[in-house]
Scaffold this active site. Structure first.
Site, short mmCIF file in Angstrom:
data_model
loop_
_atom_site.label_atom_id
_atom_site.label_comp_id
_atom_site.label_asym_id
_atom_site.label_seq_id
_atom_site.Cartn_x
_atom_site.Cartn_y
_atom_site.Cartn_z
N VAL A 27 5.89 -11.92 -0.82
CA VAL A 27 5.01 -11.08 -1.62
C VAL A 27 4.03 -11.96 -2.40
O VAL A 27 4.42 -12.99 -2.94
CB VAL A 27 5.83 -10.24 -2.63
N CYS A 28 2.76 -11.52 -2.46
CA CYS A 28 1.78 -12.15 -3.36
C CYS A 28 0.84 -11.06 -3.86
O CYS A 28 1.16 -9.87 -3.78
CB CYS A 28 1.04 -13.30 -2.70
N ARG A 29 -0.32 -11.42 -4.34
CA ARG A 29 -1.25 -10.43 -4.88
C ARG A 29 -1.84 -9.56 -3.78
O ARG A 29 -1.87 -8.35 -3.88
CB ARG A 29 -2.36 -11.13 -5.67
N MET A 76 0.78 -7.04 -3.82
CA MET A 76 0.97 -6.21 -5.00
C MET A 76 -0.21 -5.28 -5.26
O MET A 76 -0.06 -4.26 -5.93
CB MET A 76 1.23 -7.09 -6.23
#
Length: 98
Positions: free
Chosen positions: A62-64, A90
């Site tokens: 997961v990242c931005r 996200m």
């Protein structure tokens, strides 16, 4: 590289499935909230700490927005890990954050 849509990940979590998630954003980013149950491992440390991960587990990265987690996926795949990138990161996540 395998990907998972935010809605698919939410469905797995809602169903009570154990999902091993690694958030590769920076500390100031995760301070604004992470998916409950995710482990924080900034992208810059993945290369140095990947040996602490369990190759028998599947990980959702997961990242931005999905870019840095994609980089983490490429590296971890090259090291023999089973990883999936959260598509849209996200920015597209509509579920709970902690």
């Amino acid at each position: 590289m395998k990907t998972i849509q935010p809605e698919e990940l939410q469905a797995k979590l809602d169903a009570g499935e154990t999902v091993h998630m690694i958030d590769v954003r920076e500390s100031d980013e995760v301070a604004n909230g992470m998916i409950p149950g995710a482990q924080h491992l900034p992208l810059g440390l993945v290369e140095f700490k990947h040996q602490e991960l369990d190759k028998s587990k599947e990980y959702v990265m997961v990242c931005r927005s999905g870019g840095r987690s994609g980089q983490a996926c490429q590296f971890l795949e090259s090291q023999g890990f089973d990883v999936t990138n959260l598509s849209g990161g996200m920015l597209d996540w509509k579920g709970k954050v902690q």
